[in-house]
Design a protein around this motif. Structure first.
Motif, PDB file in Angstrom:
ATOM      1  N   GLU A 379       0.730  -0.357   0.330  1.00 43.78           N
ATOM      2  CA  GLU A 379       0.365   0.337   0.380  1.00 43.78           C
ATOM      3  C   GLU A 379       0.639   1.322   0.083  1.00 43.78           C
ATOM      4  OE1 GLU A 379      -3.502   0.574  -0.503  1.00 43.78           O
ATOM      5  OE2 GLU A 379      -3.368  -1.766  -0.701  1.00 43.78           O
ATOM      6  N   ARG A 380       2.025   1.271   0.802  1.00 44.12           N
ATOM      7  CA  ARG A 380       2.658   2.055   1.142  1.00 44.12           C
ATOM      8  C   ARG A 380       3.690   2.826  -0.801  1.00 44.12           C
ATOM      9  NH1 ARG A 380       7.580   3.235   5.407  1.00 44.12           N
ATOM     10  NH2 ARG A 380       8.123   4.847   5.058  1.00 44.12           N
ATOM     11  N   LYS A 381       4.221   1.468  -1.001  1.00 42.41           N
ATOM     12  CA  LYS A 381       4.654   1.896  -2.314  1.00 42.41           C
ATOM     13  C   LYS A 381       3.917   1.144  -3.456  1.00 42.41           C
ATOM     14  CE  LYS A 381       8.227   1.977  -0.652  1.00 42.41           C
ATOM     15  NZ  LYS A 381       9.883   2.891  -0.905  1.00 42.41           N
ATOM     16  N   ARG A 382       2.723   1.887  -3.649  1.00 41.48           N
ATOM     17  CA  ARG A 382       1.490   1.036  -4.798  1.00 41.48           C
ATOM     18  C   ARG A 382       1.669   1.807  -6.087  1.00 41.48           C
ATOM     19  NH1 ARG A 382      -4.053   0.810  -4.592  1.00 41.48           N
ATOM     20  NH2 ARG A 382      -4.911   1.401  -2.598  1.00 41.48           N
ATOM     21  N   ASP A 383       2.289   2.722  -6.121  1.00 37.95           N
ATOM     22  CA  ASP A 383       3.272   3.271  -8.054  1.00 37.95           C
ATOM     23  C   ASP A 383       3.897   2.441  -8.307  1.00 37.95           C
ATOM     24  OD1 ASP A 383       0.752   4.797  -7.827  1.00 37.95           O
ATOM     25  OD2 ASP A 383       1.917   6.763  -7.292  1.00 37.95           O
ATOM     26  N   THR A 384       4.898   1.827  -7.203  1.00 34.97           N
ATOM     27  CA  THR A 384       6.030   1.564  -7.652  1.00 34.97           C
ATOM     28  C   THR A 384       5.821   0.460  -7.721  1.00 34.97           C
ATOM     29  OG1 THR A 384       7.852   2.832  -6.222  1.00 34.97           O
ATOM     30  CG2 THR A 384       8.134   0.721  -7.178  1.00 34.97           C
ATOM     31  N   VAL A 385       5.231  -0.626  -7.115  1.00 31.54           N
ATOM     32  CA  VAL A 385       4.687  -2.558  -7.012  1.00 31.54           C
ATOM     33  C   VAL A 385       3.850  -2.288  -8.068  1.00 31.54           C
ATOM     34  CG1 VAL A 385       2.723  -3.847  -6.686  1.00 31.54           C
ATOM     35  CG2 VAL A 385       4.549  -2.634  -4.911  1.00 31.54           C
ATOM     36  N   MET A 386       3.109  -0.845  -8.981  1.00 34.55           N
ATOM     37  CA  MET A 386       2.570  -1.327 -10.329  1.00 34.55           C
ATOM     38  C   MET A 386       3.210  -1.379 -11.189  1.00 34.55           C
ATOM     39  SD  MET A 386      -0.848   0.856 -11.351  1.00 34.55           S
ATOM     40  CE  MET A 386       0.043   2.897 -11.434  1.00 34.55           C
ATOM     41  N   LYS A 387       4.168  -0.689 -10.893  1.00 32.75           N
ATOM     42  CA  LYS A 387       4.995   0.251 -12.306  1.00 32.75           C
ATOM     43  C   LYS A 387       5.560  -1.558 -12.265  1.00 32.75           C
ATOM     44  CE  LYS A 387       4.690   4.880 -12.078  1.00 32.75           C
ATOM     45  NZ  LYS A 387       6.617   5.871 -11.840  1.00 32.75           N
ATOM     46  N   GLN A 388       6.337  -1.992 -11.450  1.00 29.45           N
ATOM     47  CA  GLN A 388       7.424  -3.316 -11.851  1.00 29.45           C
ATOM     48  C   GLN A 388       5.811  -4.418 -12.137  1.00 29.45           C
ATOM     49  OE1 GLN A 388       8.412  -4.350  -7.541  1.00 29.45           O
ATOM     50  NE2 GLN A 388      10.319  -2.182  -8.039  1.00 29.45           N
ATOM     51  N   SER A 389       4.798  -4.184 -11.680  1.00 31.16           N
ATOM     52  CA  SER A 389       4.056  -5.551 -11.902  1.00 31.16           C
ATOM     53  C   SER A 389       3.517  -5.675 -13.412  1.00 31.16           C
ATOM     54  CB  SER A 389       2.760  -5.643 -11.545  1.00 31.16           C
ATOM     55  OG  SER A 389       2.958  -5.892  -9.727  1.00 31.16           O
ATOM     56  N   VAL A 390       3.849  -4.213 -14.350  1.00 30.57           N
ATOM     57  CA  VAL A 390       3.237  -4.370 -15.804  1.00 30.57           C
ATOM     58  C   VAL A 390       4.207  -4.177 -16.360  1.00 30.57           C
ATOM     59  CG1 VAL A 390       2.499  -2.315 -16.992  1.00 30.57           C
ATOM     60  CG2 VAL A 390       1.420  -2.516 -14.575  1.00 30.57           C
ATOM     61  N   LYS A 391       5.532  -3.870 -15.786  1.00 28.93           N
ATOM     62  CA  LYS A 391       6.580  -4.305 -16.251  1.00 28.93           C
ATOM     63  C   LYS A 391       7.296  -5.477 -16.878  1.00 28.93           C
ATOM     64  CE  LYS A 391      11.615  -2.574 -16.877  1.00 28.93           C
ATOM     65  NZ  LYS A 391      12.621  -1.494 -16.095  1.00 28.93           N
ATOM     66  N   LYS A 392       6.909  -6.553 -15.392  1.00 26.32           N
ATOM     67  CA  LYS A 392       7.147  -8.227 -16.015  1.00 26.32           C
ATOM     68  C   LYS A 392       6.238  -8.503 -16.981  1.00 26.32           C
ATOM     69  CE  LYS A 392       8.936  -7.991 -11.307  1.00 26.32           C
ATOM     70  NZ  LYS A 392       9.058  -9.258  -9.933  1.00 26.32           N
ATOM     71  N   LEU A 393       4.907  -8.523 -16.296  1.00 24.73           N
ATOM     72  CA  LEU A 393       3.688  -9.141 -17.439  1.00 24.73           C
ATOM     73  C   LEU A 393       4.276  -8.082 -18.932  1.00 24.73           C
ATOM     74  CD1 LEU A 393       0.470  -8.005 -15.376  1.00 24.73           C
ATOM     75  CD2 LEU A 393       1.604  -9.931 -15.990  1.00 24.73           C
ATOM     76  N   GLU A 394       4.734  -6.975 -19.538  1.00 26.42           N
ATOM     77  CA  GLU A 394       4.894  -6.475 -20.893  1.00 26.42           C
ATOM     78  C   GLU A 394       6.350  -7.390 -21.564  1.00 26.42           C
ATOM     79  OE1 GLU A 394       3.188  -1.782 -21.121  1.00 26.42           O
ATOM     80  OE2 GLU A 394       4.829  -2.782 -20.130  1.00 26.42           O
ATOM     81  N   SER A 395       7.716  -7.575 -20.206  1.00 25.61           N
ATOM     82  CA  SER A 395       8.206  -8.329 -21.160  1.00 25.61           C
ATOM     83  C   SER A 395       8.041  -9.635 -21.297  1.00 25.61           C
ATOM     84  CB  SER A 395       9.055  -8.174 -20.277  1.00 25.61           C
ATOM     85  OG  SER A 395       8.717  -9.126 -18.377  1.00 25.61           O
ATOM     86  N   LEU A 396       6.754 -10.758 -20.899  1.00 20.27           N
ATOM     87  CA  LEU A 396       6.005 -11.670 -21.156  1.00 20.27           C
ATOM     88  C   LEU A 396       5.758 -11.788 -22.091  1.00 20.27           C
ATOM     89  CD1 LEU A 396       5.230 -12.761 -17.533  1.00 20.27           C
ATOM     90  CD2 LEU A 396       7.837 -13.533 -19.075  1.00 20.27           C
ATOM     91  N   GLY A 397       5.146 -10.618 -22.764  1.00 21.81           N
ATOM     92  CA  GLY A 397       4.025 -10.489 -24.311  1.00 21.81           C
ATOM     93  C   GLY A 397       2.757  -9.826 -24.282  1.00 21.81           C
ATOM     94  N   TYR A 398       2.779  -8.973 -23.077  1.00 16.90           N
ATOM     95  CA  TYR A 398       0.608  -9.044 -22.681  1.00 16.90           C
ATOM     96  C   TYR A 398       1.223  -7.686 -22.972  1.00 16.90           C
ATOM     97  CZ  TYR A 398       0.834 -13.869 -20.471  1.00 16.90           C
ATOM     98  OH  TYR A 398       0.372 -15.588 -20.549  1.00 16.90           O
TER      99      TYR A 398
END
Length: 406
Positions: A379-398
């Motif tokens: 919750e404290r790092k909401r934006d950072t966690v969101m960006k990291q998750s999106v980056k991981k999924l996009e690196s997998l081709g999504y």
């Protein structure tokens, strides 16, 4: 360098003698004393006659304790200093030179004393440390019982989680008494163990000889003796901890910290941690839970933790492993988050550091532990966690589209 203490003394302490170097405005004087009580009293009287206000010595094994016990009763400030912090110049290693070196450093205010608690707390600390050693010895003796059983082809530990539980103890005593029939031994199972009788019959089918019976009988008798001594020490510790009952209850609110761990923490640190250490960071550094600083030519080298209070550190590491197994807590979440990147051992030390930081704030504020929850970091790092998750999924081709849910 400026003279900070005009009348001071440096002591080079050994088992059989003490070399004392007194520096006063009248000059320097060196004498050697034996370590018997009468000789140490003579040392104290000599220091008083010279008007010494400050005395420093190395924390050599336990040889500093008799001198400290006598000098703390006088109006003399005594510093027990880590030997590493006042190492002499190589090639000048004699007892007299060491005493002169310590006195010179003290005279110019270059020494910092170690934390030495009051006499009552020192006795409490010694009592709790001895209880801990008995508990550790009991665990080692249980391992020896297991070793003997394995040697006799008895696989009781493969079925029972606790070999010395009520069921296991009854079976062991029956084996010592001469009962060898696996079916008769399995009938001694109690409570939940009754559902495992078929497994017990196979596990208890071994080769129990005269030698194994003698070893088991001796080991069980030793374990019973240790249990009695631990109970006796528990009663004594409970009596001495009565003035700190409120502090123990506050520390008991921390996940992973039980009654015995809370007692050990208070015995090692004391209650007045705010005045003694000044900050949580200093307390953690004193306990040996802070990262070390090792940098040269702009490069960071090993950051392994420094040496500190071994007893406190081991207790906190044990509490950290217990906290890691709790459900939906901040400490458990911290452990798993760090363990995924850095490994279990580093994560355990990090959680132990957090627990000691929590202990400091609980004792200084006199308030119970406030559970932040397992998702506090996210919750404290909401934006950072969101960006990291999106980056991981996009690196997998999504292709990711984010939509907030009310």
């Amino acid at each position: 360098m400026d003279v900070v203490y005009s009348r001071c003394c440096g002591l080079d302490v050994h088992k059989k003698n003490v070399v004392a170097c007194v520096i006063t405005p009248e000059g320097k004087e060196i004498r050697t004393f034996l370590t018997m009580t009468e000789d140490l009293m003579e040392l104290v009287n000599w220091l008083k006659s010279k008007g010494c206000t400050h005395v420093a010595m190395e924390s050599t094994a336990s040889y500093w304790k008799p001198i400290y016990n006598l000098l703390e009763l006088e109006d003399i400030q005594l510093l027990v200093v880590n030997a590493k912090h006042m190492k002499n110049v190589p090639g000048r290693k004699t007892d007299i030179k060491d005493a002169e070196w310590i006195a010179g450093l003290l005279r110019h205010g270059l020494l910092q004393g170690s934390y030495i608690p009051s006499r009552d707390q020192r006795e409490l600390r010694e009592l709790i440390r001895y209880r801990r050693s008995l508990i550790d010895e009991r665990a080692r003796e249980i391992n020896r019982v297991q070793k003997v059983l394995e040697g006799a082809n008895i696989k009781l530990s493969s079925v029972a989680s606790n070999v010395l539980g009520k069921s296991g103890r009854s079976m062991l005593e029956a084996m010592i008494a001469g009962v060898e029939d696996p079916e008769a031994l399995s009938e001694l199972a109690q409570r939940r163990m009754k559902s495992k009788k078929e497994e017990l019959k196979r596990a208890l089918n071994g080769l129990m000889g005269k030698h194994q019976k003698l070893m088991l009988e001796t080991q069980l008798r030793h374990i019973d003796f240790l249990d009695e001594e631990i109970e006796r020490l528990d009663a004594e510790v409970k009596e001495r901890m009565r003035p700190f009952e409120e502090n123990l209850e506050l520390l008991d609110t921390i996940p992973g910290v039980g009654r015995r761990t809370a007692e050990q923490i208070l015995a090692e640190t004391g209650v007045d941690v705010g005045n003694q250490f000044g900050s949580a960071a200093r307390l953690c550094s004193w306990a040996g839970l802070s990262p070390g600083n090792n940098e040269s030519a702009g490069k960071r080298k090993s950051g392994r933790t420094r040496k500190g209070n071994k007893k406190l550190r081991s207790a906190l590491v044990e509490a950290a492993r217990a906290a890691a197994r709790t459900k939906n807590t901040y400490l458990s979440s911290q452990y798993h988050r760090i363990a995924a990147r850095r490994g279990a051992n580093r994560a355990t030390v990090a959680v132990a550091h957090s627990i000691l930081t929590i202990v400091y704030h609980i004792l200084t504020r006199n308030q119970p532990y406030n559970e932040l929850g397992a998702t506090y970091y996210e919750e404290r790092k909401r934006d950072t966690v969101m960006k990291q998750s999106v980056k991981k999924l996009e690196s997998l081709g999504y292709k990711v589209t984010i939509e907030s849910v009310a």
